[in-house]
Design a protein around this motif. Structure first.
Motif, mmCIF file in Angstrom:
data_model
loop_
_atom_site.group_PDB
_atom_site.id
_atom_site.type_symbol
_atom_site.label_atom_id
_atom_site.label_comp_id
_atom_site.label_asym_id
_atom_site.label_seq_id
_atom_site.Cartn_x
_atom_site.Cartn_y
_atom_site.Cartn_z
ATOM 1 N N TYR A 67 0.808 -1.216 0.000
ATOM 2 C CA TYR A 67 0.000 0.000 0.000
ATOM 3 C C TYR A 67 0.848 1.275 0.000
ATOM 4 O O TYR A 67 0.302 2.385 -0.055
ATOM 5 C CB TYR A 67 -0.948 0.007 1.202
ATOM 6 C CG TYR A 67 -2.092 -0.965 1.052
ATOM 7 C CD1 TYR A 67 -3.259 -0.610 0.382
ATOM 8 C CD2 TYR A 67 -2.008 -2.253 1.567
ATOM 9 C CE1 TYR A 67 -4.303 -1.496 0.236
ATOM 10 C CE2 TYR A 67 -3.050 -3.163 1.419
ATOM 11 C CZ TYR A 67 -4.190 -2.777 0.761
ATOM 12 O OH TYR A 67 -5.233 -3.671 0.609
ATOM 13 N N GLU A 97 -7.791 -0.161 2.336
ATOM 14 C CA GLU A 97 -8.506 -0.176 1.061
ATOM 15 C C GLU A 97 -9.262 1.123 0.809
ATOM 16 O O GLU A 97 -9.429 1.541 -0.338
ATOM 17 C CB GLU A 97 -9.483 -1.355 1.024
ATOM 18 C CG GLU A 97 -8.841 -2.684 0.739
ATOM 19 C CD GLU A 97 -8.355 -2.799 -0.700
ATOM 20 O OE1 GLU A 97 -9.193 -2.776 -1.622
ATOM 21 O OE2 GLU A 97 -7.134 -2.898 -0.900
ATOM 22 N N ARG A 99 -8.388 4.139 1.577
ATOM 23 C CA ARG A 99 -7.553 5.306 1.312
ATOM 24 C C ARG A 99 -7.856 5.831 -0.102
ATOM 25 O O ARG A 99 -8.089 5.057 -1.025
ATOM 26 C CB ARG A 99 -6.067 4.938 1.404
ATOM 27 C CG ARG A 99 -5.507 4.854 2.808
ATOM 28 C CD ARG A 99 -4.064 4.370 2.745
ATOM 29 N NE ARG A 99 -3.231 5.197 1.888
ATOM 30 C CZ ARG A 99 -2.393 6.148 2.312
ATOM 31 N NH1 ARG A 99 -2.299 6.388 3.613
ATOM 32 N NH2 ARG A 99 -1.662 6.834 1.462
ATOM 33 N N ASP A 101 -5.913 7.132 -2.413
ATOM 34 C CA ASP A 101 -5.012 6.676 -3.472
ATOM 35 C C ASP A 101 -5.288 5.234 -3.872
ATOM 36 O O ASP A 101 -5.236 4.883 -5.053
ATOM 37 C CB ASP A 101 -3.545 6.868 -3.062
ATOM 38 C CG ASP A 101 -3.193 6.209 -1.737
ATOM 39 O OD1 ASP A 101 -4.074 5.596 -1.102
ATOM 40 O OD2 ASP A 101 -2.022 6.320 -1.320
ATOM 41 N N ASN A 102 -5.630 4.377 -2.896
ATOM 42 C CA ASN A 102 -5.933 2.984 -3.219
ATOM 43 C C ASN A 102 -7.226 2.865 -4.004
ATOM 44 O O ASN A 102 -7.312 2.081 -4.952
ATOM 45 C CB ASN A 102 -6.033 2.144 -1.946
ATOM 46 C CG ASN A 102 -6.349 0.688 -2.246
ATOM 47 O OD1 ASN A 102 -5.519 -0.075 -2.699
ATOM 48 N ND2 ASN A 102 -7.608 0.300 -2.031
ATOM 49 N N TYR A 105 -6.676 3.754 -7.576
ATOM 50 C CA TYR A 105 -5.983 2.646 -8.251
ATOM 51 C C TYR A 105 -6.948 1.504 -8.538
ATOM 52 O O TYR A 105 -6.968 0.950 -9.644
ATOM 53 C CB TYR A 105 -4.826 2.168 -7.373
ATOM 54 C CG TYR A 105 -4.321 0.783 -7.707
ATOM 55 C CD1 TYR A 105 -3.631 0.532 -8.896
ATOM 56 C CD2 TYR A 105 -4.552 -0.287 -6.833
ATOM 57 C CE1 TYR A 105 -3.178 -0.753 -9.203
ATOM 58 C CE2 TYR A 105 -4.101 -1.564 -7.142
ATOM 59 C CZ TYR A 105 -3.410 -1.790 -8.324
ATOM 60 O OH TYR A 105 -2.974 -3.046 -8.631
ATOM 61 N N ARG A 106 -7.768 1.157 -7.549
ATOM 62 C CA ARG A 106 -8.690 0.029 -7.707
ATOM 63 C C ARG A 106 -9.781 0.336 -8.745
ATOM 64 O O ARG A 106 -10.319 -0.567 -9.380
ATOM 65 C CB ARG A 106 -9.323 -0.300 -6.366
ATOM 66 C CG ARG A 106 -8.334 -0.754 -5.302
ATOM 67 C CD ARG A 106 -8.015 -2.211 -5.433
ATOM 68 N NE ARG A 106 -8.786 -2.986 -4.462
ATOM 69 C CZ ARG A 106 -8.990 -4.288 -4.546
ATOM 70 N NH1 ARG A 106 -8.516 -4.951 -5.562
ATOM 71 N NH2 ARG A 106 -9.676 -4.915 -3.624
ATOM 72 N N SER A 112 -0.917 2.091 -10.727
ATOM 73 C CA SER A 112 -0.357 1.708 -9.439
ATOM 74 C C SER A 112 -0.795 2.703 -8.375
ATOM 75 O O SER A 112 -1.250 3.805 -8.685
ATOM 76 C CB SER A 112 1.176 1.657 -9.507
ATOM 77 O OG SER A 112 1.705 2.953 -9.702
ATOM 78 N N ARG A 113 -0.630 2.316 -7.127
ATOM 79 C CA ARG A 113 -0.968 3.223 -6.036
ATOM 80 C C ARG A 113 -0.014 4.412 -6.004
ATOM 81 O O ARG A 113 -0.393 5.516 -5.619
ATOM 82 C CB ARG A 113 -0.940 2.472 -4.699
ATOM 83 C CG ARG A 113 -1.997 1.375 -4.593
ATOM 84 C CD ARG A 113 -1.893 0.599 -3.290
ATOM 85 N NE ARG A 113 -2.902 -0.434 -3.181
ATOM 86 C CZ ARG A 113 -2.764 -1.669 -3.657
ATOM 87 N NH1 ARG A 113 -1.639 -2.015 -4.279
ATOM 88 N NH2 ARG A 113 -3.731 -2.556 -3.528
ATOM 89 N N ASN A 114 1.229 4.172 -6.391
ATOM 90 C CA ASN A 114 2.201 5.256 -6.417
ATOM 91 C C ASN A 114 1.801 6.319 -7.434
ATOM 92 O O ASN A 114 1.877 7.526 -7.163
ATOM 93 C CB ASN A 114 3.593 4.710 -6.754
ATOM 94 C CG ASN A 114 4.670 5.773 -6.638
ATOM 95 O OD1 ASN A 114 4.745 6.477 -5.637
ATOM 96 N ND2 ASN A 114 5.489 5.914 -7.660
ATOM 97 N N ALA A 116 -1.235 6.900 -8.368
ATOM 98 C CA ALA A 116 -2.418 7.550 -7.799
ATOM 99 C C ALA A 116 -2.021 8.644 -6.810
ATOM 100 O O ALA A 116 -2.579 9.743 -6.822
ATOM 101 C CB ALA A 116 -3.299 6.509 -7.112
ATOM 102 N N ARG A 117 -1.030 8.357 -5.956
ATOM 103 C CA ARG A 117 -0.574 9.363 -4.990
ATOM 104 C C ARG A 117 -0.039 10.605 -5.695
ATOM 105 O O ARG A 117 -0.337 11.731 -5.297
ATOM 106 C CB ARG A 117 0.508 8.765 -4.079
ATOM 107 C CG ARG A 117 -0.023 7.966 -2.918
ATOM 108 C CD ARG A 117 1.072 7.630 -1.921
ATOM 109 N NE ARG A 117 2.068 6.734 -2.498
ATOM 110 C CZ ARG A 117 1.930 5.411 -2.550
ATOM 111 N NH1 ARG A 117 0.850 4.832 -2.067
ATOM 112 N NH2 ARG A 117 2.879 4.648 -3.066
#
Length: 208
Positions: A67, A97, A99, A101-102, A105-106, A112-114, A116-117
């Motif tokens: 994560y 889940e 968050r 950013d997650n 991504y989902r 990727s989550r990165n 998204a951040r």
């Protein structure tokens, strides 16, 4: 803020499993873990007997790295999960889940989550009609995420939407790809989190 900036595929090999840190690459034959499913380094192939503590620590590190969360943040999530009603391990995964950013991504807006951040910090997304720049925001059922109209042609977003079918969309999310919009329908339950995670090991680690 301290972040791991080296080769991400080394993390998957260290944790002995796919953490899906490289987007669509993780679903192809280019995946480094598929090619070399052993720990990095000259002693990576050696068989090592791990103590119970080591097994618990590795599980915690795996989830934290999956994560993309720092140690202090992860501990705070555990404290909050332990405070809530219900099963602590499930509460922990639910907090992770949900968050921002997650969820992005989902929903398939990034690979990727990165990613998204990074895009959240650049103000690419709108939450319930308001621009957001905090990746760690906790979402709740009914929240709606939209890609700002001027950012919809960003190559990363367009590419991610083309490969979302490889990952699949969780049942607790709803996405309108044509309008670059997604909604949190419900809070995720344990069955919705298909990653190979043994959250009980993390609870045991922090309960010592």
């Amino acid at each position: 803020m301290a972040r791991y900036t080296e080769a991400k595929c080394r993390i998957c090999r260290r944790e002995a499993g796919k953490l899906f840190l490289k987007g669509d690459r993780c679903f192809t034959d280019k995946c480094a873990y598929e090619r070399r499913p052993y720990a990095p380094g000259m002693h990576g192939r050696a068989r090592k007997k791990m103590s119970d503590y080591a097994v618990q620590l590795r599980e915690k590190q795996k989830v934290r790295r999956m994560y993309g969360i720092l140690e202090a943040q992860f501990h705070d999530y555990f404290v909050e999960a332990d405070r809530q009603h219900g099963v602590t391990g499930t509460n922990l995964l639910r907090l992770l889940e949900l968050r921002l950013d997650n969820v992005i991504y989902r929903m398939g807006f990034t690979n990727s989550r990165n990613q998204a951040r990074q895009l959240v910090r650049h103000g690419v997304f709108v939450l319930n009609g308001h621009k957001v720049t905090v990746p760690s925001l906790q979402l709740k059922p009914g929240d709606t995420i939209t890609v700002r109209e001027k950012n919809r042609k960003i190559p990363v977003i367009m590419e991610a939407q083309e490969v979302i079918a490889r990952r699949g969309l969780p049942a607790w999310l709803e996405v309108d790809g044509a309008n670059f919009k997604g909604t949190v329908k419900d809070r995720p339950v344990r069955e919705d989190i298909q990653f190979p995670i043994s959250e009980s090991l993390i609870v045991e680690l922090y309960s010592k």
